[in-house]
Design an enzyme around this catalytic site. Sequence first.
Site, mmCIF file in Angstrom:
data_model
loop_
_atom_site.group_PDB
_atom_site.id
_atom_site.type_symbol
_atom_site.label_atom_id
_atom_site.label_comp_id
_atom_site.label_asym_id
_atom_site.label_seq_id
_atom_site.Cartn_x
_atom_site.Cartn_y
_atom_site.Cartn_z
ATOM 1 N N SER A 20 67.003 1.758 -19.386
ATOM 2 C CA SER A 20 68.342 1.880 -19.978
ATOM 3 C C SER A 20 69.092 3.065 -19.379
ATOM 4 C CB SER A 20 68.224 2.044 -21.494
ATOM 5 O OG SER A 20 67.655 0.901 -22.093
ATOM 6 N N HIS A 47 73.399 5.436 -24.758
ATOM 7 C CA HIS A 47 72.189 4.629 -24.956
ATOM 8 C C HIS A 47 72.061 4.168 -26.399
ATOM 9 C CE1 HIS A 47 67.788 4.418 -25.921
ATOM 10 N NE2 HIS A 47 67.797 3.635 -24.868
#
Length: 224
Positions: A20, A47
């Site tokens: 990510s 995130h």
Amino acid sequence: MSGKIELIKVAEPSEIERKSFEIIDSEVVEPRKYDGIEWQIARRMVHTTADFELIDLVRIHSDAVTSGLEALRSGCTIVTDTEMARCGIPMRRMNPLNCKVRCLMNDPEVIASAKMNNTTRAHAALDMTANILKPEIHVIGNAPTALIRLVKLIEDGVIDPPALVVGMPVGFVNAAESKYLLMNHKDIPYITIEGRKGGSALAACVINALAEVVLAERGLSSAL
């Protein structure tokens, strides 16, 4: 949606997080608004929310990172305005640093005080927090009344400015205004967001980003 969907092959939670961060890094081209530890904070906020606009909205006081890291290194007390924020700062990160995370929102004395004085529980909890826990870090992700009360207590000299205030109330009634109050006090190290966005998860993730820095300094892992 039509066409073939290509799934990213990952299994371990730590690998999902790493991937990510790689995606975020690739989609926010350099030179970025923030770098170093400030970028680690902003990146974790993205995130947590998948909201890239936060990079433009986050505001970081010049002393916030240094002061916040020092508090975590010293094994500080952190107080949150919601149980959700408290749970969002996992003890797998805090225990190795000897840090405590508390929330007084459900304390019977706080509930009684709020009813007696016709205030919100967040307001009452802030008063009790200031008198009893004296935390080095405040994490406010939900209640504008808590952030407004904290700034007022500092203004009146009731408490000294803490090492760090993560002020990210969310919503439409005094959320943006409470954050502007915070940003107007240059002697309070803060990390905040302009406008209405915020939330408990977002506020908590800032502490997680800073904690990861200290853990890495000590060669430790949060064991995600």
